[in-house]
Design a protein around this motif. Structure first.
Motif, short mmCIF file in Angstrom:
data_model
loop_
_atom_site.label_atom_id
_atom_site.label_comp_id
_atom_site.label_asym_id
_atom_site.label_seq_id
_atom_site.Cartn_x
_atom_site.Cartn_y
_atom_site.Cartn_z
N ILE A 49 -13.90 0.52 16.97
CA ILE A 49 -14.00 -0.09 15.63
C ILE A 49 -13.36 0.82 14.60
N ALA A 50 -13.60 2.16 14.71
CA ALA A 50 -13.01 3.10 13.76
C ALA A 50 -11.50 3.07 13.84
N SER A 51 -10.96 2.96 15.06
CA SER A 51 -9.50 2.91 15.22
C SER A 51 -8.93 1.66 14.57
N GLU A 52 -9.61 0.53 14.75
CA GLU A 52 -9.13 -0.72 14.16
C GLU A 52 -9.21 -0.68 12.64
N LYS A 53 -10.30 -0.03 12.10
CA LYS A 53 -10.41 0.08 10.65
C LYS A 53 -9.27 0.92 10.09
N THR A 54 -8.98 2.03 10.78
CA THR A 54 -7.89 2.89 10.31
C THR A 54 -6.56 2.12 10.28
N ARG A 55 -6.29 1.38 11.32
CA ARG A 55 -5.03 0.61 11.38
C ARG A 55 -5.01 -0.47 10.31
N LEU A 56 -6.19 -1.10 10.05
CA LEU A 56 -6.25 -2.14 9.03
C LEU A 56 -6.03 -1.55 7.64
N THR A 57 -6.58 -0.33 7.42
CA THR A 57 -6.39 0.33 6.11
C THR A 57 -4.92 0.64 5.89
N GLU A 58 -4.28 1.18 6.92
CA GLU A 58 -2.85 1.49 6.79
C GLU A 58 -2.04 0.22 6.47
N ARG A 59 -2.37 -0.86 7.14
CA ARG A 59 -1.62 -2.10 6.87
C ARG A 59 -1.95 -2.65 5.49
N ALA A 60 -3.18 -2.50 5.04
CA ALA A 60 -3.53 -2.97 3.69
C ALA A 60 -2.78 -2.17 2.63
N ALA A 61 -2.60 -0.85 2.89
CA ALA A 61 -1.86 -0.03 1.93
C ALA A 61 -0.41 -0.50 1.84
N ARG A 62 0.13 -0.94 2.95
CA ARG A 62 1.52 -1.43 2.92
C ARG A 62 1.61 -2.86 2.41
N LEU A 63 0.50 -3.57 2.46
CA LEU A 63 0.53 -4.99 2.09
C LEU A 63 0.75 -5.18 0.59
N GLY A 64 0.13 -4.29 -0.27
CA GLY A 64 0.27 -4.44 -1.72
C GLY A 64 1.72 -4.38 -2.17
N PRO A 65 2.47 -3.30 -1.88
CA PRO A 65 3.90 -3.27 -2.27
C PRO A 65 4.70 -4.43 -1.69
N ALA A 66 4.37 -4.80 -0.45
CA ALA A 66 5.13 -5.92 0.16
C ALA A 66 4.88 -7.21 -0.59
N LEU A 67 3.61 -7.45 -1.00
CA LEU A 67 3.32 -8.66 -1.75
C LEU A 67 4.03 -8.62 -3.11
N ALA A 68 4.04 -7.41 -3.74
CA ALA A 68 4.71 -7.31 -5.03
C ALA A 68 6.19 -7.63 -4.90
N ARG A 69 6.80 -7.06 -3.87
CA ARG A 69 8.24 -7.36 -3.66
C ARG A 69 8.45 -8.85 -3.39
N LEU A 70 7.56 -9.43 -2.61
CA LEU A 70 7.69 -10.86 -2.30
C LEU A 70 7.55 -11.71 -3.56
N VAL A 71 6.58 -11.28 -4.45
CA VAL A 71 6.39 -12.04 -5.69
C VAL A 71 7.65 -11.94 -6.56
N VAL A 72 8.20 -10.72 -6.65
CA VAL A 72 9.42 -10.55 -7.45
C VAL A 72 10.55 -11.41 -6.88
N LEU A 73 10.68 -11.39 -5.55
CA LEU A 73 11.74 -12.18 -4.91
C LEU A 73 11.55 -13.68 -5.15
N GLN A 74 10.30 -14.14 -5.04
CA GLN A 74 10.03 -15.56 -5.26
C GLN A 74 10.28 -15.95 -6.72
N ARG A 75 9.91 -15.01 -7.64
CA ARG A 75 10.17 -15.30 -9.05
C ARG A 75 11.67 -15.42 -9.32
#
Length: 516
Positions: free
Chosen positions: A368-394
């Motif tokens: 469970i700890a390993s999965e949480k760590t991997r989920l945290t890392e992906r969540a950290a990358r998700l914010g910038p990716a969503l921002a870039r996607l929003v800019v691209l869609q705009r």
């Protein structure tokens, strides 16, 4: 008396003067008068046959040459045509030809000078045809074993055709087509050649059947009588025939050119008929013998195969014996099946226990700890990716919005509104049509209900009798009832109490909303 020399130019003497034509005519009359009928023996030299049909030739010996001419009518009646090198005896009359200042013999008849001359000419003609390859054995066609139609080229009035027909009737009757020809004389060669060519020109399967075999036949005779079958035109026609041909000219010792080019030579016309067809009774005997042999061989073969089958059948086991072994193995395996199932369950339970022992809370916690760590890392990358996607869609939306104009939108809006109005109108029409159809159907069902109900029967003069227990259907029930109530179409009547009119209640029509 004084003599005056003509050479010295003196006066003319008593010698008469003639013109050229007068002198030529005098010579012509003198020669024709002295030699009105002559027979000349000599060798034929140059022979010329112009298109007019006349024949011009030379008669010669070792010291002199005489020109000869034979007019068209005489040439057509010749039995033997003159050829260069032939020794002949010519009969005719002498005459002159003033146009060329020469004398000549007008030939009225010409014949070979004895059999030797004919034989010499025959040998030359034979050597010429042989050099052309017309006598080659490879050109000989095989005769059909049993021809359906036989063509016979011969004289229709002689004994030859009767002998051929009689022999065919005795051996194997076949269809016979006879082409009548002259078998001797000047007309023999052209008629025989035309008959052979005519049979070959017949269409197979036509109204007149095409023969499968040809027989050219003639009885015996002298060399002169048979000479028509030695002519070159007859030999070439026989060699060119596509139908197999049998030559039966003369007796066994007679030989003509057609014998060398034909596919088969028969010594006599009767022998030609024997060559053409087999004996029917012999064929029947052969077929009967072959059928009997085939029947015996078939019976022997069937007997041998039957014996072989019986021998093999004895070597095969009985069907019940074939099932004994499999049945016993099935019993043994059935006894072993419960034990095998028990052992398999034990093995599966042991395997499950081994795998369950490796599952501990600490292992789950680490996972469970390993999965949480991997989920945290992906969540950290998700914010910038969503921002870039929003800019691209705009940006994309801005480009699309730049291309949009109110005019296009209004046009689409008007088109959509018109389409919506059309659909609404069609929907209202369809809804109204459906409501009307359902109303008509309901009215029809109501009329059917009233028609089938008992009240319609009451209007036709019937009545319903009721008692305390309900509708009475028998007289006994009516007599036993304490009181009666009779229902008519316009109301009910109680016995002793008067009429109680009651109108039937109309059924309330269903609401429109209940139809859908």
């Amino acid at each position: 008396m004084d003599l005056i020399d003509e050479d010295t130019g003196g006066e003319a003497g008593n010698t008469p003067e003639f013109s050229v034509s007068e002198l030529s005519g005098a010579v012509k009359r003198m020669i024709e008068g002295e030699f009105g009928f002559v027979r000349v023996r000599g060798e034929v030299g140059r022979v010329s046959r112009p298109r007019s049909g006349h024949i011009y030739l030379d008669l010669k010996d070792d010291r002199a040459v005489i020109a000869g001419v034979m007019w068209k009518g005489m040439a057509a009646r010749l039995q033997t045509q003159p050829e260069e090198g032939m020794e002949v005896v010519a009969t005719g009359r002498m005459t002159t030809f003033p146009g060329q200042s020469k004398y000549q013999i007008v030939i009225e008849d010409i014949r070979p000078a004895g059999a030797g001359a004919l034989m010499a000419m025959l040998e030359r003609r034979k050597a010429m045809l042989q050099a052309e390859g017309l006598f080659e054995a490879s050109l000989k066609r095989p005769l059909p074993y049993l021809p359906e139609v036989i063509g016979v080229v011969t004289s229709p009035s002689g004994a030859v055709i009767r002998d051929i027909l009689h022999r065919l009737r005795e051996r194997f009757p076949r269809k016979v087509l006879v082409w009548p020809v002259a078998v001797q004389g000047a007309a023999c060669a052209p008629e025989v050649a035309r008959a052979i060519d005519g049979f070959n020109r017949l269409t197979p399967g036509g109204a007149l059947p095409r023969p499968d075999l040809l027989i050219v036949a003639r009885g015996g005779g002298s060399v002169e009588d048979l000479w028509g079958f030695n002519e070159e035109v007859v030999a070439r026609a026989a060699a060119a025939s596509e139908i197999p041909l049998i030559s039966a000219v003369g007796h066994e010792t007679d030989t003509t050119l057609i014998d060398f080019v034909s596919d088969r030579r028969a010594p006599t016309p009767t022998a030609a008929a024997e060559i053409a067809v087999p004996v029917r009774m012999e064929l029947l005997a052969i077929v009967g013998d072959a059928q009997a042999r085939m029947t015996r061989a078939m019976g022997q073969r069937l007997e041998m195969r039957g014996q072989r089958l019986r021998d093999l059948a004895r070597a095969l086991p009985r069907p019940e014996e074939l099932l004994d072994g499999p049945r016993q193995r099935l019993d043994v395996l059935s006894d072993k099946l419960p034990q095998a199932l028990t052992r398999m369950v034990d093995r599966r339970r042991l395997t499950l226990s081994d795998r369950a022992g490796s599952l501990r809370p600490s292992v789950l916690t680490r996972a469970i700890a390993s999965e949480k760590t991997r989920l945290t890392e992906r969540a950290a990358r998700l914010g910038p990716a969503l921002a870039r996607l929003v800019v691209l869609q705009r940006e994309t939306f801005a480009r699309q919005a730049a291309r949009l104009t109110p005019r296009l939108t209004m046009r689409d809006l008007r088109a959509g509104r018109e389409r919506l109005d059309g659909l609404a109108r069609r929907l209202n029409e369809a809804q109204g049509a459906r409501v009307e159809a359902q109303r008509k159907r309901l009215d029809a069902l109501d009329r059917l209900r009233e028609t089938l109900g008992y009240r319609e029967t009451l209007r036709r003069g019937y009545a319903v009798v009721r008692g305390e227990s309900g509708v009475l259907t028998t007289r006994a029930e009516a007599e036993a009832a304490a009181g009666l109530e009779i229902e008519f179409a316009d109301g009910r009547l109680k016995l002793g109490g008067g009429a109680t009119p009651r109108k039937p209640a109309k059924s309330k029509p269903p609401e429109q909303g209940s139809l859908f």
